[in-house]
Design a protein around this motif. Sequence first.
Motif, PDB file in Angstrom:
ATOM      1  N   MET A  70       0.929  -1.103  -0.018  1.00  0.00           N
ATOM      2  CA  MET A  70       0.026  -0.016  -0.125  1.00  0.00           C
ATOM      3  C   MET A  70       0.796   1.224   0.114  1.00  0.00           C
ATOM      4  N   CYS A  71       1.748   1.372   0.956  1.00  0.00           N
ATOM      5  CA  CYS A  71       2.803   2.668   1.051  1.00  0.00           C
ATOM      6  C   CYS A  71       3.852   2.447   0.228  1.00  0.00           C
ATOM      7  N   LYS A  72       3.488   2.285  -0.985  1.00  0.00           N
ATOM      8  CA  LYS A  72       4.899   2.292  -2.006  1.00  0.00           C
ATOM      9  C   LYS A  72       4.749   3.212  -3.292  1.00  0.00           C
ATOM     10  N   ILE A  73       5.893   3.421  -3.687  1.00  0.00           N
ATOM     11  CA  ILE A  73       5.672   4.338  -4.954  1.00  0.00           C
ATOM     12  C   ILE A  73       4.779   3.538  -6.069  1.00  0.00           C
ATOM     13  N   SER A  74       3.861   4.379  -6.657  1.00  0.00           N
ATOM     14  CA  SER A  74       2.840   3.785  -7.377  1.00  0.00           C
ATOM     15  C   SER A  74       3.529   2.956  -8.604  1.00  0.00           C
ATOM     16  N   VAL A  75       3.028   1.978  -9.280  1.00  0.00           N
ATOM     17  CA  VAL A  75       3.339   1.493  -9.999  1.00  0.00           C
ATOM     18  C   VAL A  75       3.691   2.044 -11.401  1.00  0.00           C
ATOM     19  N   LYS A  76       2.687   3.205 -11.813  1.00  0.00           N
ATOM     20  CA  LYS A  76       3.035   3.666 -12.932  1.00  0.00           C
ATOM     21  C   LYS A  76       4.148   4.656 -12.849  1.00  0.00           C
ATOM     22  N   LEU A  77       4.422   5.462 -11.695  1.00  0.00           N
ATOM     23  CA  LEU A  77       5.604   5.966 -11.529  1.00  0.00           C
ATOM     24  C   LEU A  77       7.055   5.172 -11.450  1.00  0.00           C
ATOM     25  N   LYS A  78       6.599   3.853 -11.046  1.00  0.00           N
ATOM     26  CA  LYS A  78       7.946   3.062 -10.887  1.00  0.00           C
ATOM     27  C   LYS A  78       8.466   2.688 -12.126  1.00  0.00           C
ATOM     28  N   LYS A  79       7.484   2.229 -13.138  1.00  0.00           N
ATOM     29  CA  LYS A  79       7.896   2.096 -14.356  1.00  0.00           C
ATOM     30  C   LYS A  79       8.404   3.134 -15.334  1.00  0.00           C
ATOM     31  N   LYS A  80       8.000   4.292 -15.113  1.00  0.00           N
ATOM     32  CA  LYS A  80       8.451   5.373 -15.935  1.00  0.00           C
ATOM     33  C   LYS A  80       9.898   5.689 -15.354  1.00  0.00           C
ATOM     34  N   LEU A  81      10.127   5.577 -14.050  1.00  0.00           N
ATOM     35  CA  LEU A  81      11.207   6.000 -13.436  1.00  0.00           C
ATOM     36  C   LEU A  81      12.436   4.812 -13.610  1.00  0.00           C
ATOM     37  N   ASN A  82      11.929   3.585 -13.690  1.00  0.00           N
ATOM     38  CA  ASN A  82      12.758   2.702 -14.432  1.00  0.00           C
ATOM     39  C   ASN A  82      13.620   3.038 -15.860  1.00  0.00           C
ATOM     40  N   ILE A  83      12.266   3.467 -16.805  1.00  0.00           N
ATOM     41  CA  ILE A  83      13.052   4.164 -18.192  1.00  0.00           C
ATOM     42  C   ILE A  83      13.858   5.061 -17.991  1.00  0.00           C
ATOM     43  N   LEU A  84      13.674   6.068 -16.923  1.00  0.00           N
ATOM     44  CA  LEU A  84      14.550   7.220 -16.974  1.00  0.00           C
ATOM     45  C   LEU A  84      15.958   6.876 -16.366  1.00  0.00           C
ATOM     46  N   LEU A  85      15.973   5.906 -15.582  1.00  0.00           N
ATOM     47  CA  LEU A  85      17.235   5.413 -14.986  1.00  0.00           C
ATOM     48  C   LEU A  85      17.895   4.491 -15.508  1.00  0.00           C
ATOM     49  N   GLY A  86      17.487   4.058 -16.877  1.00  0.00           N
ATOM     50  CA  GLY A  86      18.063   3.235 -17.838  1.00  0.00           C
ATOM     51  C   GLY A  86      17.854   1.846 -17.931  1.00  0.00           C
TER      52      GLY A  86
END
Length: 229
Positions: free
Chosen positions: A1-17
């Motif tokens: 529940m108290c985690k970074i949202s899945v959508k943001l996590k996926k986009k962040l993975n792309i940004l981080l390479g």
Amino acid sequence: MCKISVKLKKKLNILLGRDGLETPKIKKTIFLSNPDLISDRCCVELGISYNNISQLNKLFKRRNIKIGKNVAIMDCVYIGDNVVIGDNVVIGDNVKIFDSSIVEEGVIIDNSSIIFDNVFLESRCFIEARTMIGSNSQVLNGVRIKSGSSIADNSIVTCSITIHGSRHIISYWGQDMISIGCKNYSIIQWMSRYIKESIKYAYSDAETDEYKMYIDLIAIIYKRHNTTE
């Protein structure tokens, strides 16, 4: 529940390479408060779309917006005048940061959160999705604000406690408010309605006693923290 949202996590993975890119890259939409700049790509009243943060250097300088290194900015973010954003900050989709706010290094602001005027977010705090932080407030180092929370104007949030209960997560951030699961009530409200909530969610007697213990513990912490000698 108290985690970074899945959508943001996926986009962040792309940004981080993690999709094969070697270095972080910012290639998202940023909205800036300027009545002369209107975007025809999104339903936002004020703003303009950019594909690279380097295109914003002159505008940032003119409007006194400062952004540090390795900042990940997602879609449809609104940034007001005189905002300072430190290094290694992550800003999710549809986040609004209003005038004169300061976001220090390592802060994460998850999707659809609103940071009102003159807010100070200290290093490494985590603002979960759909949170509102009122004007002139401070969230101090390492504090985590649970999703859907509302922090009143002129607040100082000094600590956060997360308890993983048998049925729901309990969150407390130094104010007269406890979050259990998806419900946010004041400490007094929880004391008067925890039995009603336990019946609604079919808690056993042991689980009801467990959550009463958590509420009582937080009430003691809040009282001690807010008692002036």
